[in-house]
Design a protein around this motif. Structure first.
Motif, PDB file in Angstrom:
ATOM      1  N   GLY A   1       0.897  -1.238  -0.122  1.00 35.93           N
ATOM      2  CA  GLY A   1       0.267  -0.151   0.046  1.00 35.93           C
ATOM      3  C   GLY A   1       0.864   1.255   0.017  1.00 35.93           C
ATOM      4  O   GLY A   1       1.969   1.316  -0.266  1.00 35.93           O
ATOM      5  N   PRO A   2       0.216   2.513   0.337  1.00 39.16           N
ATOM      6  CA  PRO A   2       0.979   3.621   0.428  1.00 39.16           C
ATOM      7  C   PRO A   2       2.128   3.555   1.389  1.00 39.16           C
ATOM      8  O   PRO A   2       2.232   2.926   2.171  1.00 39.16           O
ATOM      9  CB  PRO A   2      -0.101   4.717   0.672  1.00 39.16           C
ATOM     10  CG  PRO A   2      -1.230   3.960   0.599  1.00 39.16           C
ATOM     11  CD  PRO A   2      -1.047   2.384   0.807  1.00 39.16           C
ATOM     12  N   GLN A   3       3.230   4.402   1.096  1.00 39.40           N
ATOM     13  CA  GLN A   3       4.404   4.762   1.925  1.00 39.40           C
ATOM     14  C   GLN A   3       4.296   6.219   2.270  1.00 39.40           C
ATOM     15  O   GLN A   3       4.114   6.901   1.551  1.00 39.40           O
ATOM     16  CB  GLN A   3       5.592   4.373   1.019  1.00 39.40           C
ATOM     17  CG  GLN A   3       6.875   4.222   1.578  1.00 39.40           C
ATOM     18  CD  GLN A   3       7.938   4.054   0.830  1.00 39.40           C
ATOM     19  OE1 GLN A   3       8.789   4.632   0.424  1.00 39.40           O
ATOM     20  NE2 GLN A   3       8.021   2.504   0.394  1.00 39.40           N
ATOM     21  N   TYR A   4       4.373   6.450   3.894  1.00 42.61           N
ATOM     22  CA  TYR A   4       4.333   7.891   4.147  1.00 42.61           C
ATOM     23  C   TYR A   4       5.549   8.181   4.898  1.00 42.61           C
ATOM     24  O   TYR A   4       6.386   7.629   5.111  1.00 42.61           O
ATOM     25  CB  TYR A   4       3.243   7.857   5.361  1.00 42.61           C
ATOM     26  CG  TYR A   4       1.727   7.437   4.769  1.00 42.61           C
ATOM     27  CD1 TYR A   4       1.314   8.082   3.995  1.00 42.61           C
ATOM     28  CD2 TYR A   4       1.153   6.216   5.324  1.00 42.61           C
ATOM     29  CE1 TYR A   4      -0.239   7.802   3.395  1.00 42.61           C
ATOM     30  CE2 TYR A   4      -0.107   5.780   5.113  1.00 42.61           C
ATOM     31  CZ  TYR A   4      -0.826   6.486   3.968  1.00 42.61           C
ATOM     32  OH  TYR A   4      -1.809   6.206   3.522  1.00 42.61           O
ATOM     33  N   ALA A   5       5.837   9.645   4.918  1.00 39.58           N
ATOM     34  CA  ALA A   5       7.198  10.247   5.390  1.00 39.58           C
ATOM     35  C   ALA A   5       6.480  10.795   6.850  1.00 39.58           C
ATOM     36  O   ALA A   5       5.772  11.382   7.135  1.00 39.58           O
ATOM     37  CB  ALA A   5       7.572  11.336   4.420  1.00 39.58           C
ATOM     38  N   TYR A   6       7.585  10.906   7.583  1.00 40.38           N
ATOM     39  CA  TYR A   6       7.610  11.528   8.693  1.00 40.38           C
ATOM     40  C   TYR A   6       8.965  11.984   9.074  1.00 40.38           C
ATOM     41  O   TYR A   6      10.058  11.541   8.884  1.00 40.38           O
ATOM     42  CB  TYR A   6       7.415  10.087   9.732  1.00 40.38           C
ATOM     43  CG  TYR A   6       7.600  10.221  11.153  1.00 40.38           C
ATOM     44  CD1 TYR A   6       6.438  10.720  11.824  1.00 40.38           C
ATOM     45  CD2 TYR A   6       8.679  10.268  11.832  1.00 40.38           C
ATOM     46  CE1 TYR A   6       6.132  10.535  13.226  1.00 40.38           C
ATOM     47  CE2 TYR A   6       8.913  10.140  13.295  1.00 40.38           C
ATOM     48  CZ  TYR A   6       7.410  10.688  14.139  1.00 40.38           C
ATOM     49  OH  TYR A   6       7.344  10.734  15.413  1.00 40.38           O
ATOM     50  N   VAL A   7       8.855  13.028   9.998  1.00 43.31           N
ATOM     51  CA  VAL A   7      10.115  13.675  10.357  1.00 43.31           C
ATOM     52  C   VAL A   7      10.400  13.483  11.725  1.00 43.31           C
ATOM     53  O   VAL A   7       9.676  13.657  12.728  1.00 43.31           O
ATOM     54  CB  VAL A   7      10.011  15.264  10.352  1.00 43.31           C
ATOM     55  CG1 VAL A   7      11.210  15.999  10.740  1.00 43.31           C
ATOM     56  CG2 VAL A   7       9.742  15.587   8.709  1.00 43.31           C
TER      57      VAL A   7
END
Length: 345
Positions: A205-211
């Protein structure tokens, strides 16, 4: 997740029993008992598992916790061992895990699926594999090539799939990268999801970005009932020892960054997951906790690697955490119980 009332009672009793010392027992009288922040408070901790063995197997190196739909808790060792804990949170069973070649894993995250099988992440390749309750390897999930350690811009070995969680409906599985990709900025992290298909299997599924906090890695994540994630970040520095922070991340408006080859935290064309600090766990009352780590500023805190939501009532959660002792004389296997109150979206 809702634990059966008997297990809730057992856990509550364990938290207040002599084996689970009240973390705020010797805190200043002016402080609320166990309070770390407005959202988080420590219920108690236990060192009862530290440097113990079960059926001739060392109990330690614990990197993840999971709760099944019956309320049974499992603890995963990064040495390819999976312990089943009884209602007093002591080992009742242990099975060994292995890869397709019969070799041990660097096992870091675990989810117990609705059919009782175990989904286990390894930070070596990285990978997610499915096992039966007796440790038999059943399948391996697909992983996007951009996360692989063999990819030129991909993951860094032993800094990949550290966290693993599933939403309450059992439809979305998520793994979190402990560190950054070689092609990304050092404060960025990627969360990879899989979606359950009609045949019960998971597709990418989707891949998300995190700081992430500067100098911190993500050691664990836990999906909340409303589609957000508890995110545990932890770090080590010689002058302060271990530190850890608990965040709440929201993917609701985040971009799918699967096709983004290089991420930086200042990118304007990427919507990162929302991120809210719930507590700096170094601010939790240490009570009479001790630590063998030199210069450990808060002796309650160690190398916290595992986290599971064991009870949820609306926005109020009971969370269990565990530290990895690394089979070291200066580190401790410690279980924490804490209460977390989620802010509104």
């Amino acid at each position: 997740m809702h634990i059966r009332s008997a297990l809730i009672a057992a856990l509550t009793a364990a938290v207040t029993a002599s084996t689970l010392t009240a973390a705020a027992g010797h805190a200043a009288a002016a402080d609320d008992e166990g309070t770390c922040s407005q959202q988080v408070s420590i219920r108690g901790y236990s060192d009862a598992l530290d440097k113990t063995s079960f059926q001739g197997t060392f109990v330690g190196n614990l990197s993840a916790l999971a709760v099944d739909r019956h309320g049974h808790i499992s603890a995963l060792s990064d040495r390819s061992l999976l312990f089943g804990l009884d209602r007093s949170l002591t080992p009742a069973s242990v099975v060994s895990l292995a890869d397709e070649a019969g070799q041990p894993l660097d096992s870091e995250g675990i989810v117990i699926d609705r059919d009782g099988t175990r989904l286990v992440s390894s930070e070596t390749e990285p990978s997610v594999r499915r096992y039966s309750a007796d440790g038999t390897l059943l399948a391996r999930l697909p992983v996007p090539a951009n996360l692989g350690v063999e990819s030129a811009g991909g993951g860094i070995r032993n800094r990949t799939f550290e966290g693993l969680t599933m939403d309450r409906a059992g439809r979305t599985l998520t793994a979190s990268m402990e560190g950054w990709l070689r092609s990304d900025g050092i404060d960025t992290r990627r969360f990879q999801t899989w979606q359950r298909q009609s045949d019960g299997e998971f597709a990418v599924g989707p891949q998300y970005a995190y700081v992430a906090e500067k100098g911190y890695g993500i050691s664990e994540i836990a999906a909340t009932h409303d589609g957000r994630y508890l995110v545990l970040e932890r770090s080590f520095a010689a002058d302060v020892g271990w530190t850890a922070k608990l965040y709440l991340a929201d993917p609701e408006s985040a971009s799918d960054v699967t096709s983004v080859n290089s991420l930086t935290s200042t990118q304007q064309d990427v919507r990162f997951m929302g991120r809210t600090l719930l507590a700096d766990l170094s601010d939790c009352p240490a009570g009479d906790a001790v630590s063998k780590v030199p210069h450990q500023r808060n002796p309650l805190i160690g190398n916290i690697e595992g986290m599971a939501i064991t009870e949820a009532h609306g926005k109020r959660l009971r969370v269990l955490m565990v530290t990895d002792d690394d089979e070291s004389a200066t580190s401790i296997t410690r279980l924490f119980a804490m209460d977390v109150r989620l802010p509104c979206r």
